[in-house]
Write a protein that holds these residues in place. Structure first.
Motif, PDB file in Angstrom:
ATOM      1  N   LYS A  92      35.989  70.161  37.579  1.00  7.23           N
ATOM      2  CA  LYS A  92      35.677  70.786  36.293  1.00  7.23           C
ATOM      3  C   LYS A  92      36.707  71.850  35.950  1.00  7.23           C
ATOM      4  O   LYS A  92      37.172  71.927  34.803  1.00  7.23           O
ATOM      5  CB  LYS A  92      34.280  71.404  36.327  1.00  7.23           C
ATOM      6  N   LYS A 121      31.951  71.761  30.182  1.00  6.52           N
ATOM      7  CA  LYS A 121      30.695  71.993  30.898  1.00  6.52           C
ATOM      8  C   LYS A 121      29.697  70.883  30.584  1.00  6.52           C
ATOM      9  O   LYS A 121      29.012  70.359  31.480  1.00  6.52           O
ATOM     10  CB  LYS A 121      30.103  73.346  30.514  1.00  6.52           C
ATOM     11  N   SER A 134      22.909  72.079  28.385  1.00  4.08           N
ATOM     12  CA  SER A 134      24.289  72.138  27.929  1.00  4.08           C
ATOM     13  C   SER A 134      24.487  71.378  26.623  1.00  4.08           C
ATOM     14  O   SER A 134      25.216  71.810  25.738  1.00  4.08           O
ATOM     15  CB  SER A 134      25.229  71.567  28.999  1.00  4.08           C
TER      16      SER A 134
END
Length: 219
Positions: free
Chosen positions: A85, A192, A205
Protein backbone atom coordinates in the motif's frame (compact mmCIF):
# COMPACT_ATOMS: atom_id res chain seq x y z
CA UNK A 1 20.73 24.83 -24.17
CA UNK A 2 18.33 25.03 -27.12
CA UNK A 3 18.24 23.17 -30.40
CA UNK A 4 19.50 26.27 -32.17
CA UNK A 5 22.72 26.49 -30.12
CA UNK A 6 23.68 22.88 -29.41
CA UNK A 7 26.44 21.37 -31.51
CA UNK A 8 26.15 17.90 -30.02
CA UNK A 9 24.01 15.16 -31.46
CA UNK A 10 20.68 15.36 -29.66
CA UNK A 11 19.70 12.67 -27.21
CA UNK A 12 16.26 11.14 -26.88
CA UNK A 13 15.60 13.45 -23.92
CA UNK A 14 16.73 16.49 -25.96
CA UNK A 15 14.23 15.73 -28.71
CA UNK A 16 11.45 15.20 -26.19
CA UNK A 17 12.27 18.57 -24.64
CA UNK A 18 12.23 20.22 -28.07
CA UNK A 19 8.86 18.65 -28.81
CA UNK A 20 7.29 19.75 -25.54
CA UNK A 21 8.51 23.31 -26.09
CA UNK A 22 7.26 23.24 -29.67
CA UNK A 23 3.67 22.31 -28.82
CA UNK A 24 3.49 24.80 -25.96
CA UNK A 25 4.83 27.64 -28.07
CA UNK A 26 2.72 26.84 -31.15
CA UNK A 27 -0.31 25.39 -29.29
CA UNK A 28 -0.45 22.57 -31.82
CA UNK A 29 1.44 19.41 -32.67
CA UNK A 30 3.98 19.53 -35.53
CA UNK A 31 2.32 18.98 -38.91
CA UNK A 32 5.17 16.72 -39.91
CA UNK A 33 8.49 15.36 -38.70
CA UNK A 34 10.15 17.45 -41.44
CA UNK A 35 8.76 20.75 -40.12
CA UNK A 36 9.55 19.82 -36.53
CA UNK A 37 13.14 18.95 -37.37
CA UNK A 38 13.59 22.03 -39.55
CA UNK A 39 12.47 24.40 -36.78
CA UNK A 40 14.73 22.73 -34.23
CA UNK A 41 17.66 22.33 -36.62
CA UNK A 42 17.61 18.56 -36.36
CA UNK A 43 18.41 16.06 -39.03
CA UNK A 44 15.48 13.75 -39.69
CA UNK A 45 17.77 10.77 -39.20
CA UNK A 46 18.45 12.03 -35.66
CA UNK A 47 14.72 12.06 -34.96
CA UNK A 48 14.11 8.62 -36.47
CA UNK A 49 16.94 7.15 -34.44
CA UNK A 50 14.60 7.32 -31.43
CA UNK A 51 11.07 7.80 -32.76
CA UNK A 52 9.12 6.51 -35.72
CA UNK A 53 6.58 9.34 -35.81
CA UNK A 54 5.15 12.29 -33.91
CA UNK A 55 2.76 9.85 -32.24
CA UNK A 56 5.76 7.86 -31.09
CA UNK A 57 7.25 10.84 -29.29
CA UNK A 58 3.91 11.55 -27.59
CA UNK A 59 3.85 8.03 -26.15
CA UNK A 60 7.52 8.22 -25.21
CA UNK A 61 6.89 11.29 -23.03
CA UNK A 62 4.45 9.37 -20.82
CA UNK A 63 6.78 6.39 -20.75
CA UNK A 64 9.55 8.72 -19.58
CA UNK A 65 7.34 10.11 -16.80
CA UNK A 66 6.85 6.53 -15.60
CA UNK A 67 10.52 5.62 -15.97
CA UNK A 68 11.67 8.70 -14.05
CA UNK A 69 9.16 7.98 -11.29
CA UNK A 70 10.39 4.42 -10.86
CA UNK A 71 14.01 5.61 -10.85
CA UNK A 72 13.26 8.11 -8.09
CA UNK A 73 11.54 5.42 -6.02
CA UNK A 74 14.50 3.08 -6.49
CA UNK A 75 16.83 5.72 -5.07
CA UNK A 76 14.84 5.77 -1.82
CA UNK A 77 16.59 3.25 0.43
CA UNK A 78 13.48 2.84 2.59
CA UNK A 79 11.15 2.17 -0.34
CA UNK A 80 11.95 -1.55 -0.61
CA UNK A 81 10.83 -2.04 2.99
CA UNK A 82 7.45 -0.37 2.41
CA UNK A 83 4.21 -2.33 2.41
CA UNK A 84 2.46 -2.73 -0.94
CA UNK A 85 0.00 0.00 0.00
CA UNK A 86 2.79 2.43 0.88
CA UNK A 87 4.63 1.56 -2.35
CA UNK A 88 1.48 2.37 -4.31
CA UNK A 89 1.05 5.62 -2.40
CA UNK A 90 4.68 6.55 -3.05
CA UNK A 91 4.27 5.80 -6.73
CA UNK A 92 1.19 7.98 -7.18
CA UNK A 93 2.56 10.87 -5.11
CA UNK A 94 5.85 10.81 -7.05
CA UNK A 95 4.19 10.41 -10.44
CA UNK A 96 1.84 13.34 -9.90
CA UNK A 97 4.73 15.48 -8.70
CA UNK A 98 6.34 14.63 -12.04
CA UNK A 99 3.18 15.71 -13.84
CA UNK A 100 3.02 18.92 -11.83
CA UNK A 101 6.46 19.90 -13.13
CA UNK A 102 5.09 19.46 -16.64
CA UNK A 103 1.47 20.51 -16.10
CA UNK A 104 1.22 22.86 -19.09
CA UNK A 105 2.30 20.11 -21.46
CA UNK A 106 0.13 17.45 -19.82
CA UNK A 107 -2.98 19.64 -20.05
CA UNK A 108 -2.25 20.27 -23.72
CA UNK A 109 -1.66 16.59 -24.46
CA UNK A 110 -4.88 15.46 -22.75
CA UNK A 111 -7.00 18.06 -24.55
CA UNK A 112 -5.28 18.24 -27.94
CA UNK A 113 -7.97 16.23 -29.75
CA UNK A 114 -11.72 16.76 -29.33
CA UNK A 115 -12.09 13.00 -28.89
CA UNK A 116 -10.95 12.14 -25.32
CA UNK A 117 -10.36 8.49 -26.28
CA UNK A 118 -7.90 9.53 -28.99
CA UNK A 119 -5.97 11.59 -26.45
CA UNK A 120 -5.70 8.51 -24.23
CA UNK A 121 -4.03 6.48 -26.99
CA UNK A 122 -0.71 8.05 -26.03
CA UNK A 123 -1.00 6.40 -22.60
CA UNK A 124 -0.77 2.81 -23.89
CA UNK A 125 2.80 2.32 -22.74
CA UNK A 126 2.07 3.96 -19.41
CA UNK A 127 -0.89 1.63 -18.93
CA UNK A 128 1.39 -1.36 -19.37
CA UNK A 129 3.89 0.07 -16.89
CA UNK A 130 1.30 0.80 -14.19
CA UNK A 131 -0.44 -2.56 -14.61
CA UNK A 132 2.86 -4.44 -14.35
CA UNK A 133 3.85 -2.39 -11.31
CA UNK A 134 0.54 -3.15 -9.55
CA UNK A 135 0.74 -6.82 -10.53
CA UNK A 136 4.18 -7.12 -8.95
CA UNK A 137 2.88 -5.60 -5.71
CA UNK A 138 0.08 -8.14 -5.41
CA UNK A 139 2.34 -11.04 -6.37
CA UNK A 140 4.70 -9.98 -3.56
CA UNK A 141 1.80 -9.99 -1.11
CA UNK A 142 0.51 -13.35 -2.37
CA UNK A 143 3.91 -14.98 -1.97
CA UNK A 144 3.74 -14.27 1.77
CA UNK A 145 0.27 -15.84 2.15
CA UNK A 146 -0.23 -19.52 2.80
CA UNK A 147 -3.96 -19.78 2.18
CA UNK A 148 -5.20 -19.53 -1.42
CA UNK A 149 -8.39 -17.94 -0.08
CA UNK A 150 -6.54 -14.83 1.12
CA UNK A 151 -4.53 -14.45 -2.08
CA UNK A 152 -5.56 -11.77 -4.59
CA UNK A 153 -5.86 -11.99 -8.37
CA UNK A 154 -3.01 -9.91 -9.85
CA UNK A 155 -4.86 -9.30 -13.12
CA UNK A 156 -7.90 -7.84 -11.41
CA UNK A 157 -5.81 -5.67 -9.11
CA UNK A 158 -3.57 -4.39 -11.91
CA UNK A 159 -6.55 -3.36 -14.03
CA UNK A 160 -8.09 -1.72 -10.98
CA UNK A 161 -4.88 0.26 -10.46
CA UNK A 162 -5.10 1.55 -14.03
CA UNK A 163 -8.72 2.63 -13.61
CA UNK A 164 -7.72 4.27 -10.35
CA UNK A 165 -4.94 6.16 -12.12
CA UNK A 166 -7.33 7.43 -14.81
CA UNK A 167 -9.67 8.72 -12.12
CA UNK A 168 -6.79 10.46 -10.31
CA UNK A 169 -5.50 11.94 -13.57
CA UNK A 170 -8.91 13.45 -14.33
CA UNK A 171 -9.18 14.69 -10.76
CA UNK A 172 -5.73 16.32 -10.95
CA UNK A 173 -6.52 17.99 -14.29
CA UNK A 174 -9.62 19.59 -12.74
CA UNK A 175 -8.02 20.35 -9.37
CA UNK A 176 -7.73 24.07 -8.62
CA UNK A 177 -6.68 23.75 -4.97
CA UNK A 178 -3.39 25.23 -3.74
CA UNK A 179 -0.46 22.93 -4.55
CA UNK A 180 -3.08 20.38 -5.67
CA UNK A 181 -3.67 19.36 -2.08
CA UNK A 182 -7.09 17.89 -2.94
CA UNK A 183 -5.40 15.51 -5.37
CA UNK A 184 -3.13 14.36 -2.53
CA UNK A 185 -6.23 13.63 -0.45
CA UNK A 186 -7.81 11.76 -3.35
CA UNK A 187 -4.66 9.65 -3.76
CA UNK A 188 -4.62 8.70 -0.08
CA UNK A 189 -8.33 7.86 0.05
CA UNK A 190 -8.37 5.93 -3.24
CA UNK A 191 -5.30 3.82 -2.40
CA UNK A 192 -6.71 3.04 1.06
CA UNK A 193 -10.03 2.07 -0.49
CA UNK A 194 -8.48 -0.21 -3.10
CA UNK A 195 -6.40 -2.09 -0.54
CA UNK A 196 -9.30 -2.30 1.89
CA UNK A 197 -11.46 -3.80 -0.85
CA UNK A 198 -8.85 -6.45 -1.50
CA UNK A 199 -8.59 -7.13 2.22
CA UNK A 200 -12.38 -7.59 2.41
CA UNK A 201 -12.95 -4.63 4.72
CA UNK A 202 -14.31 -2.08 2.26
CA UNK A 203 -17.39 -0.50 3.81
CA UNK A 204 -16.00 2.37 5.89
CA UNK A 205 -13.39 3.33 3.32
CA UNK A 206 -15.79 3.17 0.39
CA UNK A 207 -18.28 5.38 2.23
CA UNK A 208 -15.53 7.83 3.17
CA UNK A 209 -14.16 7.92 -0.38
CA UNK A 210 -17.64 8.19 -1.85
CA UNK A 211 -18.47 11.18 0.35
CA UNK A 212 -15.24 12.86 -0.73
CA UNK A 213 -16.01 12.35 -4.43
CA UNK A 214 -19.57 13.61 -3.99
CA UNK A 215 -18.41 16.70 -2.17
CA UNK A 216 -15.74 17.54 -4.77
CA UNK A 217 -17.80 16.82 -7.87
CA UNK A 218 -21.37 17.65 -6.96
CA UNK A 219 -21.29 20.26 -4.20
Amino acid sequence: MTAKTTAKKPSKENIISFYMNFVLEHETVPKSVFKFCKENKLKEEEFYKYFGSVTGIQKAIWDLFFENTMNLLAKNKEYQEFSSKDKMLSFFFTFFEMLKLNRSYVLFALNEDKNPLKNLEQLKGLRTGIRNFAKELIEEDNSAKISKITKHRPGVFSEGAWVQFLFLLKFWVDDTSADFEKTDIAIEKSVKTVFDVFDNTPLDSILDFGKFLYKENFS
